[in-house]
Scaffold this motif. Sequence first.
Motif, PDB file in Angstrom:
ATOM      1  N   TYR A  17       0.832  -1.211   0.000  1.00 20.05           N
ATOM      2  CA  TYR A  17       0.000   0.000   0.000  1.00 20.05           C
ATOM      3  C   TYR A  17       0.867   1.262   0.000  1.00 20.05           C
ATOM      4  CZ  TYR A  17      -2.455   3.848   2.303  1.00 20.05           C
ATOM      5  OH  TYR A  17      -2.940   5.095   2.631  1.00 20.05           O
ATOM      6  N   ASN A  18       1.910   1.276   0.820  1.00 24.96           N
ATOM      7  CA  ASN A  18       2.775   2.458   0.894  1.00 24.96           C
ATOM      8  C   ASN A  18       3.457   2.737  -0.447  1.00 24.96           C
ATOM      9  OD1 ASN A  18       2.224   3.026   3.600  1.00 24.96           O
ATOM     10  ND2 ASN A  18       3.800   1.620   4.327  1.00 24.96           N
ATOM     11  N   ILE A  19       3.817   1.672  -1.165  1.00 29.55           N
ATOM     12  CA  ILE A  19       4.416   1.872  -2.494  1.00 29.55           C
ATOM     13  C   ILE A  19       3.403   2.488  -3.451  1.00 29.55           C
ATOM     14  CG2 ILE A  19       5.482   0.738  -4.473  1.00 29.55           C
ATOM     15  CD1 ILE A  19       7.246   0.848  -1.987  1.00 29.55           C
ATOM     16  N   TRP A  20       2.160   1.998  -3.399  1.00 31.43           N
ATOM     17  CA  TRP A  20       1.131   2.555  -4.285  1.00 31.43           C
ATOM     18  C   TRP A  20       0.824   4.014  -3.948  1.00 31.43           C
ATOM     19  CZ3 TRP A  20       0.426   0.530  -8.697  1.00 31.43           C
ATOM     20  CH2 TRP A  20       0.557  -0.842  -8.890  1.00 31.43           C
ATOM     21  N   VAL A  21       0.971   4.382  -2.677  1.00 33.56           N
ATOM     22  CA  VAL A  21       0.814   5.794  -2.305  1.00 33.56           C
ATOM     23  C   VAL A  21       1.900   6.624  -2.985  1.00 33.56           C
ATOM     24  CG1 VAL A  21       0.967   7.445  -0.401  1.00 33.56           C
ATOM     25  CG2 VAL A  21      -0.343   5.336  -0.115  1.00 33.56           C
ATOM     26  N   GLU A  22       3.122   6.120  -3.003  1.00 33.32           N
ATOM     27  CA  GLU A  22       4.211   6.826  -3.682  1.00 33.32           C
ATOM     28  C   GLU A  22       3.946   6.939  -5.177  1.00 33.32           C
ATOM     29  OE1 GLU A  22       8.346   6.107  -2.498  1.00 33.32           O
ATOM     30  OE2 GLU A  22       7.583   4.611  -1.092  1.00 33.32           O
ATOM     31  N   ILE A  23       3.425   5.880  -5.762  1.00 32.53           N
ATOM     32  CA  ILE A  23       3.103   5.912  -7.194  1.00 32.53           C
ATOM     33  C   ILE A  23       2.026   6.953  -7.467  1.00 32.53           C
ATOM     34  CG2 ILE A  23       2.119   4.584  -9.102  1.00 32.53           C
ATOM     35  CD1 ILE A  23       3.387   2.081  -7.817  1.00 32.53           C
ATOM     36  N   THR A  38      -2.515  11.120 -12.139  1.00 29.86           N
ATOM     37  CA  THR A  38      -3.572  11.073 -13.151  1.00 29.86           C
ATOM     38  C   THR A  38      -3.304   9.955 -14.155  1.00 29.86           C
ATOM     39  OG1 THR A  38      -2.391  12.689 -14.520  1.00 29.86           O
ATOM     40  CG2 THR A  38      -3.992  13.552 -12.933  1.00 29.86           C
ATOM     41  N   GLY A  39      -4.204   9.840 -15.113  1.00 29.20           N
ATOM     42  CA  GLY A  39      -4.026   8.859 -16.176  1.00 29.20           C
ATOM     43  C   GLY A  39      -4.186   7.431 -15.684  1.00 29.20           C
ATOM     44  N   GLU A  40      -3.637   6.508 -16.449  1.00 29.15           N
ATOM     45  CA  GLU A  40      -3.730   5.087 -16.110  1.00 29.15           C
ATOM     46  C   GLU A  40      -3.066   4.777 -14.771  1.00 29.15           C
ATOM     47  OE1 GLU A  40      -4.806   1.183 -16.361  1.00 29.15           O
ATOM     48  OE2 GLU A  40      -5.431   2.841 -17.677  1.00 29.15           O
ATOM     49  N   GLU A  41      -1.968   5.494 -14.482  1.00 27.77           N
ATOM     50  CA  GLU A  41      -1.277   5.261 -13.224  1.00 27.77           C
ATOM     51  C   GLU A  41      -2.128   5.694 -12.032  1.00 27.77           C
ATOM     52  OE1 GLU A  41      -0.085   7.044 -15.729  1.00 27.77           O
ATOM     53  OE2 GLU A  41       1.457   5.723 -16.578  1.00 27.77           O
ATOM     54  N   GLY A  42      -2.815   6.835 -12.178  1.00 26.89           N
ATOM     55  CA  GLY A  42      -3.681   7.312 -11.100  1.00 26.89           C
ATOM     56  C   GLY A  42      -4.818   6.341 -10.829  1.00 26.89           C
ATOM     57  N   ARG A  62     -14.593   8.625  -8.973  1.00 28.04           N
ATOM     58  CA  ARG A  62     -13.688   9.167  -9.985  1.00 28.04           C
ATOM     59  C   ARG A  62     -13.725   8.387 -11.301  1.00 28.04           C
ATOM     60  NH1 ARG A  62      -7.665  10.121  -7.940  1.00 28.04           N
ATOM     61  NH2 ARG A  62      -8.913  11.066  -6.248  1.00 28.04           N
ATOM     62  N   TYR A  63     -13.935   7.070 -11.197  1.00 35.10           N
ATOM     63  CA  TYR A  63     -13.921   6.217 -12.392  1.00 35.10           C
ATOM     64  C   TYR A  63     -15.168   5.318 -12.404  1.00 35.10           C
ATOM     65  CZ  TYR A  63      -8.976   7.503 -11.834  1.00 35.10           C
ATOM     66  OH  TYR A  63      -7.802   8.193 -11.656  1.00 35.10           O
ATOM     67  N   PRO A  64     -16.344   5.888 -12.600  1.00 36.53           N
ATOM     68  CA  PRO A  64     -17.588   5.108 -12.488  1.00 36.53           C
ATOM     69  C   PRO A  64     -17.678   3.914 -13.442  1.00 36.53           C
ATOM     70  CG  PRO A  64     -17.986   7.265 -13.482  1.00 36.53           C
ATOM     71  CD  PRO A  64     -16.605   7.285 -12.953  1.00 36.53           C
ATOM     72  N   GLU A  65     -17.216   4.071 -14.680  1.00 39.40           N
ATOM     73  CA  GLU A  65     -17.293   2.962 -15.627  1.00 39.40           C
ATOM     74  C   GLU A  65     -16.353   1.834 -15.229  1.00 39.40           C
ATOM     75  OE1 GLU A  65     -16.658   4.393 -19.568  1.00 39.40           O
ATOM     76  OE2 GLU A  65     -18.440   5.678 -19.572  1.00 39.40           O
TER      77      GLU A  65
END
Length: 338
Positions: A183-189, A195-199, A237-240
């Motif tokens: 989880y902490n790594i994903w927070v850094e990402i 934004t975008g695919e990474e967000g 943020r991403y309903p679909e």
Amino acid sequence: MRRFIPALIISIMISAHAETLVLEDTGWQPAQEALSDVQLSLAEICRLAENQNQDGLSEKLEEFEAANPDLSGKAWDAFAEAEMIYAERDVEEAAEKFYEVLDNYPMSEFYQPALEGLYQCGKLYLSGRKKTFLMVFKLKAYDEGEEIMRSIADRAGNAPIAKRAFYTLAESYEKREEYIEAYNIWVEIATRWPTGEEGLKSLYEMGKNMHQAYNGPKYDSSSLKSAEGYYGQFKKRYPEEAELRDIREKIQLTQEQQAYKEYRIAMHYYRVEDYQTAMVYLESFQENWPDSQYAGEVEKVAAECRKELEKLKDKPRIRPVDKNIFWRFAHFFDFDVK
């Protein structure tokens, strides 16, 4: 002057034609730009080292040096030695040599291939590669893998290889069921690529890892609340995409798990005849989780607690712990009423 090689370029012979593929986040993709002979040769060197083809690698290194005399020198010597060592899978020494190229020759032609070589070393460590400690013990060197990936991310900024380093590190933690670390790594990402695919991916993974970090009703449930919050943000943020990933169902599951946690605590106090404390949790349950599958049972127990409290109104209050402390202590570790 350093020429940048996008991600890792591997020249693969297909039938009678040569197609150059680039390793992107979505997998191997055809290169969008024409690559120089030097770039193609360096990609081939990386491929041969990765495949542990030591004879082929030795020939290719000699061929490259003969064809590019202007690139010979200390940077080339260090890079060539690093690739040969890596082909032998002496990961520790290879990583040191790749670091030498990166630290001492940051503007050389070999900086990007060396960065890729270092990434491969880190990936091996994170997959469970062992390292010798005190010249005797062989232990899995996950810490070395993390150090390498973080070094790559620091050096590469927002380049694709930095993203791959973070992804590989997070996935390694998940495979080892170290979900808070993942989880902490994903927070850094998410901080670096909001934004975008990474967000999108990082927000989902933060929710997923906090959900997986929950160890059951006998343990702290704060990660469930966090997971519910991240899933809620994702749904908004991403309903679909939320529909495709069943986010609504995941939110409902986190809520039901929180409800069950509170239900078990209430039932514990009910069983040890601490009706006043039980009512605190029962009323909290009814306020927070009115639609839970345990709502009917909670209503029945709450009614029983009210009756018992009515009986105790005119009597001096003697806590159950005073009557049988050992019985109460034993039940503290067994909430289950089933």
